[in-house]
Design a protein around this motif. Structure first.
Motif, PDB file in Angstrom:
ATOM      1  N   THR A  43      78.755   6.820  -8.059  1.00 25.98           N
ATOM      2  CA  THR A  43      77.755   5.785  -8.316  1.00 25.98           C
ATOM      3  C   THR A  43      76.613   6.410  -9.127  1.00 25.98           C
ATOM      4  OG1 THR A  43      76.487   6.313  -6.359  1.00 25.98           O
ATOM      5  CG2 THR A  43      78.266   4.744  -6.073  1.00 25.98           C
ATOM      6  N   PRO A  44      75.778   5.558  -9.726  1.00 28.16           N
ATOM      7  CA  PRO A  44      74.658   6.113 -10.505  1.00 28.16           C
ATOM      8  C   PRO A  44      73.783   7.039  -9.674  1.00 28.16           C
ATOM      9  CG  PRO A  44      74.841   3.749 -10.864  1.00 28.16           C
ATOM     10  CD  PRO A  44      75.817   4.099  -9.786  1.00 28.16           C
ATOM     11  N   ASP A  45      73.698   6.771  -8.343  1.00 30.33           N
ATOM     12  CA  ASP A  45      72.865   7.594  -7.474  1.00 30.33           C
ATOM     13  C   ASP A  45      73.327   9.047  -7.414  1.00 30.33           C
ATOM     14  OD1 ASP A  45      71.372   5.434  -6.990  1.00 30.33           O
ATOM     15  OD2 ASP A  45      72.143   5.032  -4.963  1.00 30.33           O
ATOM     16  N   THR A  46      74.613   9.230  -7.700  1.00 29.80           N
ATOM     17  CA  THR A  46      75.157  10.581  -7.649  1.00 29.80           C
ATOM     18  C   THR A  46      74.358  11.531  -8.529  1.00 29.80           C
ATOM     19  OG1 THR A  46      77.351   9.704  -7.284  1.00 29.80           O
ATOM     20  CG2 THR A  46      77.226  11.948  -8.109  1.00 29.80           C
ATOM     21  N   LEU A  47      73.984  11.035  -9.700  1.00 29.84           N
ATOM     22  CA  LEU A  47      73.373  11.911 -10.699  1.00 29.84           C
ATOM     23  C   LEU A  47      71.878  12.135 -10.459  1.00 29.84           C
ATOM     24  CD1 LEU A  47      75.087  10.450 -13.890  1.00 29.84           C
ATOM     25  CD2 LEU A  47      75.931  12.178 -12.296  1.00 29.84           C
ATOM     26  N   THR A  48      71.276  11.292  -9.616  1.00 29.16           N
ATOM     27  CA  THR A  48      69.837  11.417  -9.390  1.00 29.16           C
ATOM     28  C   THR A  48      69.573  12.079  -8.044  1.00 29.16           C
ATOM     29  OG1 THR A  48      69.696   9.276  -8.340  1.00 29.16           O
ATOM     30  CG2 THR A  48      69.377   9.337 -10.727  1.00 29.16           C
ATOM     31  N   GLY A  49      68.293  12.289  -7.767  1.00 27.75           N
ATOM     32  CA  GLY A  49      67.931  12.806  -6.444  1.00 27.75           C
ATOM     33  C   GLY A  49      67.950  14.306  -6.335  1.00 27.75           C
ATOM     34  N   GLY A  50      68.237  14.995  -7.448  1.00 23.63           N
ATOM     35  CA  GLY A  50      68.169  16.459  -7.429  1.00 23.63           C
ATOM     36  C   GLY A  50      66.738  16.906  -7.660  1.00 23.63           C
ATOM     37  N   PHE A  51      66.532  18.219  -7.691  1.00 25.08           N
ATOM     38  CA  PHE A  51      65.190  18.728  -7.980  1.00 25.08           C
ATOM     39  C   PHE A  51      64.829  18.412  -9.430  1.00 25.08           C
ATOM     40  CE2 PHE A  51      65.871  22.164  -4.575  1.00 25.08           C
ATOM     41  CZ  PHE A  51      65.107  21.482  -3.641  1.00 25.08           C
ATOM     42  N   ALA A  52      63.571  18.016  -9.651  1.00 25.16           N
ATOM     43  CA  ALA A  52      63.128  17.723 -11.017  1.00 25.16           C
ATOM     44  C   ALA A  52      63.044  19.002 -11.840  1.00 25.16           C
ATOM     45  CB  ALA A  52      61.774  17.023 -10.980  1.00 25.16           C
ATOM     46  N   THR A  53      62.509  20.064 -11.234  1.00 27.31           N
ATOM     47  CA  THR A  53      62.414  21.365 -11.906  1.00 27.31           C
ATOM     48  C   THR A  53      63.054  22.395 -10.981  1.00 27.31           C
ATOM     49  OG1 THR A  53      60.247  20.576 -12.620  1.00 27.31           O
ATOM     50  CG2 THR A  53      60.807  22.846 -13.176  1.00 27.31           C
ATOM     51  N   PRO A  54      64.366  22.565 -11.080  1.00 32.49           N
ATOM     52  CA  PRO A  54      65.075  23.358 -10.068  1.00 32.49           C
ATOM     53  C   PRO A  54      64.484  24.746  -9.800  1.00 32.49           C
ATOM     54  CG  PRO A  54      66.650  22.203 -11.440  1.00 32.49           C
ATOM     55  CD  PRO A  54      65.290  21.968 -12.058  1.00 32.49           C
ATOM     56  N   PRO A  55      64.127  25.559 -10.802  1.00 34.67           N
ATOM     57  CA  PRO A  55      63.679  26.922 -10.448  1.00 34.67           C
ATOM     58  C   PRO A  55      62.443  26.930  -9.546  1.00 34.67           C
ATOM     59  CG  PRO A  55      64.210  26.795 -12.776  1.00 34.67           C
ATOM     60  CD  PRO A  55      64.222  25.384 -12.260  1.00 34.67           C
ATOM     61  N   THR A  56      61.449  26.108  -9.843  1.00 26.10           N
ATOM     62  CA  THR A  56      60.237  26.147  -9.026  1.00 26.10           C
ATOM     63  C   THR A  56      60.351  25.259  -7.786  1.00 26.10           C
ATOM     64  OG1 THR A  56      59.316  24.583 -10.603  1.00 26.10           O
ATOM     65  CG2 THR A  56      58.630  26.862 -10.822  1.00 26.10           C
ATOM     66  N   ASP A  57      61.035  24.118  -7.912  1.00 31.77           N
ATOM     67  CA  ASP A  57      61.212  23.264  -6.733  1.00 31.77           C
ATOM     68  C   ASP A  57      62.020  23.984  -5.659  1.00 31.77           C
ATOM     69  OD1 ASP A  57      59.821  21.316  -8.004  1.00 31.77           O
ATOM     70  OD2 ASP A  57      61.534  20.006  -8.424  1.00 31.77           O
TER      71      ASP A  57
END
Lengths: 362, 189, 290
Positions: free
Chosen positions: B2-16
């Motif tokens: 679903t579209p939700d699969t692609l969202t919900g991750g860290f916005a800025t992975p290294p610092t988040d």
């Protein structure tokens, strides 16, 4: 008054500038280019690629230049670069039978299908300094011969047909990756080979030599040594088949080792294996001897205490980047530890002196 | 997917992930303290704190078990897309996510080996609420004693008796997280 | 300013995840050495690669980093590591122990008491306390699993028989929570009492040996000893010649060709802040009198 005997940022910066100047040498002499190193110091480039575990002749040449010709330092530069590279995937095992060979020799058969090719070797040169090389000079082109067509089977394959050599069945178990997982002992053969192929050439050479002199003797003959280019293929899931992503030069050595049999195995020849990047045949031959020596357990041989048989000893000490770092770290200040040793020695000496005085008085 | 699969991750992975890790680290190093951890918006029923644990610690080398109602296609897809972690049965899991009841029985999970006690599972227990009160905790990371609203005490007492073997746990609720390493000595309130 | 050509804190995210998992397991089993796939770093093995990897996995942009070597902020390797993180993580740095949130150290624990809000990361050369008694990893791993530490006690007792006291002055082994014998890294044994019941989280990284271990805050840490030969934290029997401190660990410095000595705090931040607060030692007072 106490002046800090410690270095600071300025000392480090100045040292780096001094190093850069020394690296350049006399500015009246033309600067050495990376392509010159890549083309004309190719064996140094090969060693840096083999021990750096990264096949890139240009980067290896750059590393040699940056390291002022210190090959272990160059290996370190390549390793530090390599470790941050993303992993996009894994290649299929290379088919060395398909190698486009520039050199191929066997010590066990006078001739074999595919023939013997001496190739660009120092083997039969007379080691006399060639003063013509001190002057510039073009080299006349070497005679050429047509390349062999199609796959050239391995010589050990012929022995295998008669059941005279141990079988080496194809095994598609993914090998462990010692650059991604900590070494765990006991190691399987795939992990051992990985550690040896990137191990220090001098260390592996000396271990191999020690087996020849009786410390874990394995009676090795070079069954076959081949050097040349092989294609590297990678499965692309989206395509559903493997494609060639490039070519690498490899040296492959297979030894045939005398074996009188053991409690578990009948008398037959056994194998040692070496595979290294580039034309690095001293390393590949040494690797195959050490590989064979380390296989004592699976072949039911005795452990004689020889260093080359000792897996933990070999694997934990073969890496020259680790060894150099730890060796040279004793240059770092240790005065805190030394101070506590000073206090301890003073205390023990005082106690010993007091004890002997007391003894004398009694 | 679903579209939700692609969202919900860290916005800025290294610092988040660096900030999330510090909260997770602190929670485990100081049992009984509750930290907040932000930045992950996983599909329900996974809490955002548990989602942050997944994004911070999981990858292709960490087998994951989704227990009970957490084993949804949406969540499977989300974890696969964002972490690449393979989904497995409880016994092979390095990490497991679920409610307390869904994770039981706990003896299904890896507790490490005498030579490698680190090869033990980490359970992420989704809680309806989380408070610094209830069971008494003592041991490494705790000055004197601390308190935490555990779902039960007996399984943690049994786990401590296996030390240095045993599973380790995080308790999550919304964007809040508490840690309960195997070293903690748990007593009824 | 962060160098944009590298990821935050240099390491790639997958490497950091792997190190972070190892740190958490280290916390769960205090004193146990967790194997981890140490990476080649841009500084040599033996120069703090383990500590650097642990620090890189823990740093956030909000951290204030202090790096010391032999207790000092201005030793070359401390300067080099501090610069590395300034460049790759853009974090603030400090020399003041009290202001730091994360301290990477080689061979010392700062004199200023650590707090709940701090992490101390040790650089470790040989993490295995049993290594000098048994060189094989396969054997020492078995010994730890069986809690078989008799060999270590025999070694310490042989010292007593021969010298009248235990002849280990740094990297003095400790027992953690009554279970694992641990190497505290080559800190002087003077620092050993600070390991236990410490409010800060202590993490240990050994890069070349591929091991990470941890002491959670307020963990019980006991230096190995015997009832009739209790552990003693020792230092040079002097006061600091610069700040007059009587309770800090001292460096001995040869000051002239005649071999005269002075003793100064090895913790440069501690010594400076004492002098700034008006404390004076033998040499400072001498100088003021001249």
């Amino acid at each position: 008054m106490y002046v800090a005997v410690k270095g600071g940022e300025r000392a480090i910066d100045n040292a780096h500038a001094f190093l850069a100047e020394e690296r350049r040498g006399d500015p009246a002499i033309a600067v050495l280019t990376v392509p010159q190193i890549r083309e004309q110091l190719r064996l140094a480039v090969n060693r840096v690629m083999a021990e750096g575990s990264l096949y890139d002749p240009d980067l290896a040449a750059l590393a040699i230049k940056q390291a002022r010709g210190d090959l272990i330092e160059a290996v370190f530069l390549i390793r530090a670069y390599r470790t941050t590279l993303p992993r996009h995937g894994f290649s299929s095992p290379v088919e060395t039978a398909q190698m486009h060979m520039t050199r191929r020799i066997s010590a066990t058969f006078k001739d074999a299908p595919g023939g013997q090719i001496l190739g660009p070797t120092f083997d039969y040169t007379h080691r006399l300094l060639d003063f013509r090389l001190a002057a510039d000079g073009d080299v006349p082109p070497a005679p050429t011969a047509p390349a062999t067509q199609g796959p050239v089977p391995h010589i050990t394959g012929f022995l295998n047909r008669d059941g005279l050599i141990e079988t080496a069945d194809r095994d598609d178990t993914p090998p462990p990756d010692l650059t991604r997982e900590p070494i765990e002992l006991p190691a399987d053969r795939a992990l051992r080979l990985q550690a040896i192929t990137r191990g220090d050439e001098g260390f592996i050479l000396s271990l191999a030599y020690s087996t020849q002199r009786g410390y874990g003797r394995t009676h090795a003959f070079v069954g076959e040594l081949r050097i040349g280019m092989v294609e590297v293929e990678m499965d692309i899931p989206e395509l559903g088949f493997a494609i060639c992503i490039g070519e690498v030069e490899l040296t492959e050595c297979e030894t045939v080792n005398q074996f009188k049999g053991s409690k578990t195995e009948p008398p037959q020849f056994t194998r040692g294996y070496g595979l290294t990047f580039g034309q690095t045949e001293r390393k590949a031959i040494a690797m195959s001897l050490v590989d064979r020596a380390l296989r004592w357990k699976e072949l039911g041989e005795d452990f004689t205490g020889a260093p080359a048989q000792d897996e933990e000893f070999v694997l934990m000490h073969a890496d020259n980047v680790q060894a150099t770092g730890f060796l040279e770290h004793i240059k770092l200040p240790h005065y805190v530890d030394f101070q506590s040793e000073l206090e301890l020695i003073r205390k023990l000496r005082a106690e010993a002196a007091a004890a002997s005085q007391k003894e004398a008085a009694e | 997917m679903t579209p939700d699969t692609l969202t919900g991750g860290f916005a800025t992975p290294p610092t988040d992930s660096a900030r999330a890790f510090r909260a997770i680290l602190d929670a485990l190093a100081r049992p009984g303290t509750i930290r907040t951890v932000d930045g992950a918006e996983p599909p329900a029923p996974l809490s955002s704190a548990a989602g942050a644990v997944a994004l911070t610690l999981l990858d292709g080398t960490t087998p994951v078990h989704l227990a009970g109602d957490h084993d949804t296609q949406d969540l499977r897809d989300w974890l696969t897309f964002h972490t690449g972690a393979p989904l497995v049965a409880a016994a092979e899991a390095a990490f497991a996510f679920g409610t307390w009841d869904a994770l039981l029985p706990l003896d299904r999970f890896a507790i490490g080996t005498p030579e490698y006690p680190d090869r033990a599972a980490t359970l992420v227990i989704e809680m309806p609420n989380l408070h610094p009160e209830g069971a008494t905790l003592r041991g490494p990371g705790i000055k004197g004693s601390a308190y935490l609203s555990l779902p039960a005490t007996a399984p943690f007492i049994a786990n401590r008796s296996l030390f240095p073997l045993g599973f380790d746990a995080f308790l999550t609720c919304g964007n809040r997280i508490a840690g309960l390493p195997r070293s903690t000595i748990v007593r009824d309130a | 300013m962060t160098d944009q050509s590298y990821n935050f804190a240099y390491l790639d995210e997958q490497t950091k995840r792997m190190i972070r998992r190892a740190i958490l397991k280290g916390i769960a089993v205090p004193g146990y050495q967790v194997p981890f796939a140490s990476r080649e770093m841009p500084m040599p093995y033996g120069w703090g690669t383990g500590g650097v990897q642990v620090t890189a996995a823990c740093l956030t942009p909000e951290d204030r980093l202090k790096v010391i070597d032999q207790g000092a902020d201005d030793t070359t390797n401390a300067v080099s590591i501090r610069k590395f993180f300034q460049r790759t993580a853009g974090v603030a740095t400090t020399e003041a122990t009290a202001e730091a949130t994360l301290i990477q150290t080689r061979h010392r624990i700062p004199e200023h008491p650590l707090t709940e809000d701090q992490i101390l990361v040790y650089q470790v050369p040989i993490p295995e306390p049993l290594r000098f008694l048994e060189p094989r990893e396969t054997e020492t791993r078995k010994m730890h699993s069986l809690e078989e530490y008799g060999l270590m006690h025999v070694k310490l007792y042989e010292d007593i028989a021969r010298h009248g006291s235990i002849a280990t002055s740094y990297a003095y082994p400790v027992k953690v929570e009554g279970r694992y014998v641990m190497d505290p890294s080559p800190i002087p044994k003077f620092d050993n009492p600070k390991l236990g019941d410490c409010p800060a989280l202590q993490l240990f990284g050994a890069g070349r040996e591929q091991r990470i271990y941890a002491l959670p805050p307020h963990t019980q840490v006991v230096s190995l000893d015997f009832d009739d030969h209790p552990f003693q934290a020792t230092k040079a029997p002097h006061d600091c010649d610069l700040c007059g401190a009587s309770e800090s660990y001292l460096d001995e410095v040869i000051v002239d060709d005649a071999g005269n000595r002075m003793f100064v705090c090895s913790d440069t931040d501690f010594c400076r802040s004492r002098r700034e607060a008006g404390h004076a030692g033998r040499l400072t007072m001498q100088e003021a009198a001249e």
